[in-house]
Design an enzyme around this catalytic site. Structure first.
Site, PDB file in Angstrom:
ATOM      1  N   HIS A  17     -20.467  53.961 -58.390  1.00 35.20           N
ATOM      2  CA  HIS A  17     -21.278  54.945 -59.116  1.00 35.20           C
ATOM      3  C   HIS A  17     -20.712  56.350 -58.919  1.00 35.20           C
ATOM      4  CE1 HIS A  17     -24.727  51.913 -58.393  1.00 35.20           C
ATOM      5  NE2 HIS A  17     -24.355  51.800 -59.661  1.00 35.20           N
ATOM      6  N   LYS A  41     -36.653  44.577 -61.236  1.00 34.98           N
ATOM      7  CA  LYS A  41     -36.006  44.621 -59.924  1.00 34.98           C
ATOM      8  C   LYS A  41     -37.008  44.985 -58.840  1.00 34.98           C
ATOM      9  CE  LYS A  41     -31.422  45.822 -61.651  1.00 34.98           C
ATOM     10  NZ  LYS A  41     -30.289  46.738 -61.532  1.00 34.98           N
ATOM     11  N   ARG A  90     -17.645  46.784 -65.232  1.00 32.46           N
ATOM     12  CA  ARG A  90     -16.804  46.178 -64.202  1.00 32.46           C
ATOM     13  C   ARG A  90     -16.100  44.931 -64.717  1.00 32.46           C
ATOM     14  NH1 ARG A  90     -21.887  45.993 -60.438  1.00 32.46           N
ATOM     15  NH2 ARG A  90     -22.363  44.904 -62.332  1.00 32.46           N
ATOM     16  N   SER A 128     -24.521  46.984 -56.576  1.00 31.84           N
ATOM     17  CA  SER A 128     -25.598  47.299 -55.639  1.00 31.84           C
ATOM     18  C   SER A 128     -26.206  46.043 -55.036  1.00 31.84           C
ATOM     19  CB  SER A 128     -26.687  48.111 -56.344  1.00 31.84           C
ATOM     20  OG  SER A 128     -26.197  49.365 -56.720  1.00 31.84           O
TER      21      SER A 128
END
Length: 159
Positions: A17, A41, A90, A128
């Site tokens: 990030h 989440k 990614r 994360s």
């Protein structure tokens, strides 16, 4: 003055990030890191804690602001007067999801532009969720997050 909005849950904020925020500063005058509520989440950190950790991690970057928001991303673009949305990719699997989101956002607001950036090679696999898993299992996670985040994760998981 060109502004980009970088939304995410950032739980926790990683070196990947930070890399995108740093590099986006070379393309935009202002980078707003927008910490979002994601009801899907179960965050390790509160919204306030995440904002503070990002501020500490980006303190050396003059072009960065940190905010929190709830609701639609297109509404946040207007609220924070941003010109575009920044998203990191990614892997190809990220692209499929991010493309859907970008097209939906453009459908909701025709002027919504999304900028995709690739992480550097050393950050290309950092997520994360993986950082949290390694930390919970007492592995060496510190290399994947800024120092303030590493201290906070340790304190949260090992009180």
């Amino acid at each position: 003055m060109k502004t980009v909005l970088y939304p995410g849950s950032f739980d926790p904020f990683t070196n990947g990030h930070l890399d995108l925020v740093t590099r986006a500063g070379q393309l935009f005058d202002r980078v707003i890191v927008a910490v979002a509520v994601n009801s899907a989440k179960n965050p390790l950190f509160t919204m306030e804690e995440r904002c503070e950790l990002i501020k500490e991690s980006c303190a050396h970057l003059e072009h960065v602001e940190v905010v929190s928001f709830q609701g639609l991303l297109v509404d946040a673009l207007d609220r924070f007067q941003a010109d575009a949305v920044l998203r990191g990719l990614r892997a190809f699997s990220d692209f499929e999801y991010e493309l859907q989101m970008a097209l939906l956002n453009r459908n909701l607001k025709a002027q919504c532009e999304t900028i995709f950036m690739m992480p550097t090679l050393k950050n290309s696999f950092v997520a994360s969720s993986l950082v949290k898993e390694v930390a919970r299992l007492h592995g060496d996670f510190e290399q994947y997050v800024p120092e303030p985040v590493a201290k906070a994760v340790k304190a949260k998981l090992n009180p």
